[in-house]
Design a protein around this motif. Structure first.
Motif: not given
Length: 566
Positions: A297, A384, A369
């Protein structure tokens, strides 16, 4: 050759078990000292602790990222540059004089006569030329970005020649590249070989080596005269707690790292004093370049910027640094000595002191996201979660990660720490086998942000994941930044207008991309034994950057100290 240094100035919890273990380990190390008369009772022996957590692995290759010692004490550059003073001039070492031509394309250096390598061979201009050609032949080692030509005029004079002006490159060439002997290094692979028996021109030689400790002994034929500190004993302990316990028991003489109640060192430990200098810019460095093999990420700039916004630096400074840290600019120009170079386009110019979880979330959501039911964001099935690499025993950095982890939760980011030995941490960092790593970016030989940009943001010092990178271990690559750096290299220091234009370009890119997430400017605090040695750096005479792990600076300190009388 500049090597990554580390700032360590944080409070921590001490445990009875750690105290006993640290004291026992230290006692065993000191009782087992050998070689060069290195014992704790010997007043001419300085016991140093750099923060090494875990055993040493023998490696005195000054170009290796996992070296344990060498630059400064054993291998010398041409001149020494004091990073602690913005007005300091290069001090002669293997070089005695230097001069530029009017266009900045030729740098002439006069070498010191009568210098010998520690094996008795004569030091010559050929060794200097060999060293710089070695750097050119091995790009992974050439973090200075040297692209010139070295000409031997005679055995005491050399010239560096460039096709274009190279004023800014000069300080690096003169003060950061250590010189190695051609008669030995022509048979060494500088990228892979460890050097067990180093031969240098410095004030010290290797006396003995064990995984728990090693000793440097004074060079009796040193060109500057044999130093008064006859032995420097480097010890490996279990981490910060053991180092602080050693200060409390009076069994080490110099460490750069934390002790409880760090503001009152002299009161709590009357034989010791401290000095703090704010120069090391602490970061969460990301393996950022997907094209070079980085995964995770953290390769998304939005994630890096969101984490930057999620940090409460006021709380972090209080909980982890005993309020010794200073503000940091996302431009990576120091906020005190280099503030004039911060671009007006960088807003805010200083990293926020408090967290902004709302802005962090908006940044993530704009990049696709979405927050999960557990409060943590995810994208394309990827949660995440970010892992930060840290060295076991570095309680200051561990505390910092724990604090940031709690802060990041409010922004929907899961941050976790992964602890390993210094050797493992170094290998992960240099080979790109990490997501985030907590570390500090170090300054160059002049009070100018160019050097941080050149060391850490130039694609020339990077490498694909799996290969050892130079100083740009984030593997950041931006052609716009590379072009601006090349332009700055051709500008004299006094051409402020044109230099600022290029810095504006660089800062705009690195603030937007943020491969190194700015945390704070750490206060580098050294604690040393004033009762055993005289001549330590002071506020009135800060002749060297006072950090035992800053090797070129530490060597100047070693040479300046004298055992205290009585």
């Amino acid at each position: 050759m500049l090597l990554t240094s580390r700032n360590r100035t944080v409070s921590f919890r001490r445990s009875t078990l750690a105290l006993a273990a640290g004291a026992t380990a230290l006692g065993l190390l000191l009782s087992g000292c050998s070689g060069g008369g290195s014992t704790a009772a010997n007043d001419s022996t300085l016991i140093a602790y750099t923060g090494q957590a875990g055993d040493y692995q023998v490696n005195f290759n000054p170009f290796s990222p996992s070296q344990v010692a060498g630059p400064g004490a054993i291998f010398e550059p041409l001149f020494y540059q004091n990073k602690a003073s913005a007005d300091a001039k290069p001090e002669p070492l293997l070089g005695t004089e230097f001069a530029w031509n009017a266009t900045g394309t030729q740098l002439s250096v006069t070498l010191r006569e009568g210098v010998k390598w520690s094996d008795g061979e004569a030091f010559t201009a050929d060794d200097v030329a060999f060293t710089f050609n070695l750097l050119k032949q091995h790009p992974a080692l050439n973090s200075l970005g040297f692209k010139g030509t070295v000409n031997v005029v005679d055995q005491n004079h050399i010239t560096f020649v460039w096709d274009t002006p190279a004023f800014v490159t000069g300080p690096d060439i003169l003060t950061q590249a250590v010189i190695v002997p051609e008669h030995i290094w022509s048979k060494i692979n500088p990228e892979t070989d460890v050097v067990e028996k180093p031969v240098g021109t410095g004030a010290y030689q290797l006396a003995d080596f064990k995984p728990q400790a090693f000793t440097l002994k004074a060079n009796p034929t040193y060109w500057g005269g044999e130093p008064a500190v006859k032995n420097v004993r480097y010890i490996a302990l279990s981490g910060n707690t053991a180092g602080a316990d050693a200060i409390a028991s009076g069994t080490i003489d110099w460490q750069t790292g934390p002790v409880p109640d760090i503001q009152n060192v002299s009161k709590n430990f009357p034989k010791y004093e401290k000095q703090t200098v704010a120069q090391s810019q602490q970061v969460l460095a990301a393996c950022a370049n997907v094209q070079l093999g980085c995964t995770g990420p953290q390769t998304d700039p939005a994630v890096r910027k969101a984490l930057y916004l999620a940090i409460d630096r006021t709380q972090l400074n209080k909980l982890a640094y005993e309020n010794t840290a200073s503000p940091i600019s996302p431009s990576f120009a120091l906020t005190d000595t280099q503030s004039e170079w911060i671009s007006t386009a960088v807003k805010p110019a200083i990293a926020p002191e408090t967290a902004d979880a709302s802005s962090a979330q908006k940044t993530l959501e704009a990049a696709g996201w979405a927050k999960g039911s557990d409060g943590i964001y995810a994208k394309d099935g990827q949660k995440l979660t970010l892992t930060v690499e840290v060295v076991t025993g570095w309680t200051d950095y561990i505390t910092a990660i724990q604090t940031i982890s709690e802060q990041a939760k409010a922004a929907g980011i899961d941050v976790q720490a992964s602890q390993s030995s210094w050797n493992e941490w170094t290998d992960k960092r240099t080979k790109g086998k990490f997501q985030l790593a907590i570390d500090s970016l170090y300054q160059g030989p002049a009070a100018d942000p160019y050097y941080v940009y050149n060391y850490f943001f130039s694609s020339a010092t990077s490498a694909p994941v799996g290969q050892s990178a130079g100083t740009n271990y984030s593997r950041y690559s931006n052609p716009t930044v590379d072009a601006a750096l090349e332009t700055v290299k051709n500008l004299p220091f006094d051409n402020k207008a044109e230099r600022q234009q290029q810095f504006d370009i660089i800062q705009s890119a690195i603030v937007e991309d943020m491969p190194y997430i700015p945390v704070v400017t750490g206060g580098t605090t050294s604690i040393w034994n004033k009762a055993k040695f005289n001549g330590w750096p002071s506020e009135d005479n800060m002749y060297a950057f006072p950090a035992v792990w800053s090797r070129l600076d530490a060597a100047q300190v070693f040479k300046s100290l004298k055992p205290a009388e009585g």
